[in-house]
Write a protein that holds these residues in place. Structure first.
Motif, mmCIF file in Angstrom:
data_model
loop_
_atom_site.group_PDB
_atom_site.id
_atom_site.type_symbol
_atom_site.label_atom_id
_atom_site.label_comp_id
_atom_site.label_asym_id
_atom_site.label_seq_id
_atom_site.Cartn_x
_atom_site.Cartn_y
_atom_site.Cartn_z
ATOM 1 N N VAL A 83 0.698 -0.880 -0.220
ATOM 2 C CA VAL A 83 0.145 -0.147 0.448
ATOM 3 C C VAL A 83 1.192 1.343 0.507
ATOM 4 O O VAL A 83 1.251 1.323 0.528
ATOM 5 N N MET A 84 0.903 2.155 -0.645
ATOM 6 C CA MET A 84 1.591 3.019 -1.114
ATOM 7 C C MET A 84 0.730 4.645 -0.945
ATOM 8 O O MET A 84 -0.305 4.281 -0.874
ATOM 9 N N GLY A 85 1.412 5.485 -0.022
ATOM 10 C CA GLY A 85 0.991 6.637 -0.004
ATOM 11 C C GLY A 85 0.223 6.295 1.645
ATOM 12 O O GLY A 85 -0.796 7.703 1.479
ATOM 13 N N VAL A 86 0.331 5.984 2.200
ATOM 14 C CA VAL A 86 -0.164 5.917 4.141
ATOM 15 C C VAL A 86 0.501 7.710 4.367
ATOM 16 O O VAL A 86 1.879 7.673 5.023
ATOM 17 N N ALA A 87 -0.702 8.279 5.368
ATOM 18 C CA ALA A 87 0.193 9.797 5.775
ATOM 19 C C ALA A 87 -0.416 10.102 6.714
ATOM 20 O O ALA A 87 0.393 10.366 7.667
ATOM 21 N N ASN A 88 -1.742 9.167 7.268
ATOM 22 C CA ASN A 88 -2.130 9.135 8.557
ATOM 23 C C ASN A 88 -3.321 8.105 8.418
ATOM 24 O O ASN A 88 -3.747 8.167 7.448
ATOM 25 N N GLN A 89 -4.411 8.791 9.847
ATOM 26 C CA GLN A 89 -5.171 8.103 10.778
ATOM 27 C C GLN A 89 -5.966 7.961 9.391
ATOM 28 O O GLN A 89 -7.044 6.952 9.448
ATOM 29 N N ARG A 90 -6.452 9.422 8.591
ATOM 30 C CA ARG A 90 -7.856 9.456 7.650
ATOM 31 C C ARG A 90 -7.273 9.293 6.863
ATOM 32 O O ARG A 90 -8.192 9.480 5.985
ATOM 33 N N SER A 91 -6.031 8.821 6.057
ATOM 34 C CA SER A 91 -5.818 8.619 4.914
ATOM 35 C C SER A 91 -6.759 7.180 4.211
ATOM 36 O O SER A 91 -6.900 6.661 4.735
ATOM 37 N N ILE A 92 -6.881 6.884 3.245
ATOM 38 C CA ILE A 92 -6.903 5.833 2.138
ATOM 39 C C ILE A 92 -6.286 5.067 2.421
ATOM 40 O O ILE A 92 -6.548 4.051 2.442
ATOM 41 N N ALA A 93 -5.048 5.260 2.152
ATOM 42 C CA ALA A 93 -4.027 4.577 2.028
ATOM 43 C C ALA A 93 -4.384 3.725 3.446
ATOM 44 O O ALA A 93 -3.700 2.182 3.202
ATOM 45 N N HIS B 259 5.898 5.562 2.547
ATOM 46 C CA HIS B 259 5.041 6.881 2.645
ATOM 47 C C HIS B 259 6.194 7.798 2.776
ATOM 48 O O HIS B 259 6.996 7.391 2.394
ATOM 49 N N GLN B 260 5.650 9.159 2.296
ATOM 50 C CA GLN B 260 6.462 10.326 2.469
ATOM 51 C C GLN B 260 7.204 10.297 3.694
ATOM 52 O O GLN B 260 6.695 9.655 4.557
ATOM 53 N N ASP B 261 8.643 10.647 3.318
ATOM 54 C CA ASP B 261 9.208 11.129 4.200
ATOM 55 C C ASP B 261 8.533 12.303 5.862
ATOM 56 O O ASP B 261 8.635 11.399 6.747
ATOM 57 N N ARG B 262 7.854 12.597 5.400
ATOM 58 C CA ARG B 262 7.557 13.820 6.030
ATOM 59 C C ARG B 262 6.292 13.317 6.773
ATOM 60 O O ARG B 262 5.865 13.373 8.208
ATOM 61 N N PHE B 263 6.028 12.128 6.884
ATOM 62 C CA PHE B 263 5.042 10.991 6.990
ATOM 63 C C PHE B 263 5.217 10.614 8.262
ATOM 64 O O PHE B 263 5.048 9.495 8.648
ATOM 65 N N ARG B 264 5.970 9.630 7.962
ATOM 66 C CA ARG B 264 7.443 9.014 8.705
ATOM 67 C C ARG B 264 6.736 8.693 10.539
ATOM 68 O O ARG B 264 6.424 7.599 10.938
ATOM 69 N N ASP B 265 6.428 9.763 11.140
ATOM 70 C CA ASP B 265 6.137 9.813 12.383
ATOM 71 C C ASP B 265 4.910 9.650 13.184
ATOM 72 O O ASP B 265 4.090 8.035 13.379
ATOM 73 N N VAL C 27 2.905 7.726 10.947
ATOM 74 C CA VAL C 27 3.094 5.881 9.948
ATOM 75 C C VAL C 27 3.253 5.050 11.137
ATOM 76 O O VAL C 27 2.982 4.304 11.890
ATOM 77 N N GLN C 28 4.494 5.633 11.504
ATOM 78 C CA GLN C 28 5.452 4.454 13.082
ATOM 79 C C GLN C 28 4.324 4.753 13.877
ATOM 80 O O GLN C 28 4.220 3.796 14.663
ATOM 81 N N SER C 29 4.227 5.954 14.644
ATOM 82 C CA SER C 29 2.649 6.165 15.537
ATOM 83 C C SER C 29 2.133 4.683 15.123
ATOM 84 O O SER C 29 1.307 3.717 15.821
ATOM 85 N N LEU C 30 0.912 4.711 13.594
ATOM 86 C CA LEU C 30 0.363 4.052 14.005
ATOM 87 C C LEU C 30 0.266 2.477 13.683
ATOM 88 O O LEU C 30 -0.391 1.972 14.166
ATOM 89 N N ILE C 31 1.626 1.887 13.120
ATOM 90 C CA ILE C 31 1.382 1.326 12.973
ATOM 91 C C ILE C 31 2.165 0.115 14.638
ATOM 92 O O ILE C 31 2.580 -0.740 15.179
ATOM 93 N N HIS D 17 7.483 -0.259 6.300
ATOM 94 C CA HIS D 17 7.613 1.054 5.714
ATOM 95 C C HIS D 17 8.175 1.488 5.608
ATOM 96 O O HIS D 17 9.704 0.903 5.740
ATOM 97 N N LEU D 18 7.774 1.536 4.018
ATOM 98 C CA LEU D 18 9.247 2.436 3.206
ATOM 99 C C LEU D 18 9.285 3.631 3.554
ATOM 100 O O LEU D 18 7.992 3.832 2.809
ATOM 101 N N ASN D 19 10.123 4.737 2.915
ATOM 102 C CA ASN D 19 10.376 6.178 2.568
ATOM 103 C C ASN D 19 9.776 6.039 1.160
ATOM 104 O O ASN D 19 10.761 5.226 0.652
#
Length: 122
Positions: free
Chosen positions: A19-29, A47-53, A55-59, A77-79
């Motif tokens: 799944v590509m493009g995870v940004a936050n808990q509200r993202s479709i991804a 995810h994009q680098d700016r969403f790393r933290d 995404v890590q919290s969701l994981i 998860h990969l940047n």
């Protein structure tokens, strides 16, 4: 496709989605990640680098909620900037995460716009 003769652990072991493009808990991804996990897929997400933290919290939340049960896992998860990183992602990074898995299914990409809206492709 499920076979009645296939054990649950075998099904979990053989189904992996990217799944590509995870940004936050509200993202479709992220909704796709949750749905795939509930459908017995292991998941690799980007995810994009700016969403790393975020995404890590969701994981971390997912792992803490499911640590007692044998459920599908987020394998990694990969940047990834889809405008420049796709060749490396598919030629090196994903194969490295999949060294024990042979079936890659269901690619999905979500494009979160700066205004907080999302679109998804499957």
């Amino acid at each position: 496709v499920r076979s009645s003769s296939t054990s649950t652990s075998s099904m979990i072991r053989n189904k992996v989605a990217v799944v590509m493009g995870v940004a936050n808990q509200r993202s479709i991804a992220w909704a796709c990640v949750e749905r795939l996990l509930n459908s017995q897929y292991h998941v690799i997400l980007t995810h994009q680098d700016r969403f790393r933290d975020k995404v890590q919290s969701l994981i971390d939340q997912h792992h803490n909620h499911h640590k007692e049960r044998a459920t599908p896992k987020i394998l990694g998860h990969l940047n990834c900037d889809v405008t420049t990183d796709l060749p490396l992602l598919f030629s090196e990074q994903i194969p490295e995460l999949l060294h024990h898995t042979t079936d890659l299914s269901s690619p999905s990409h979500s494009n979160d716009d700066n205004d907080g809206t999302s679109t998804a492709e499957m």
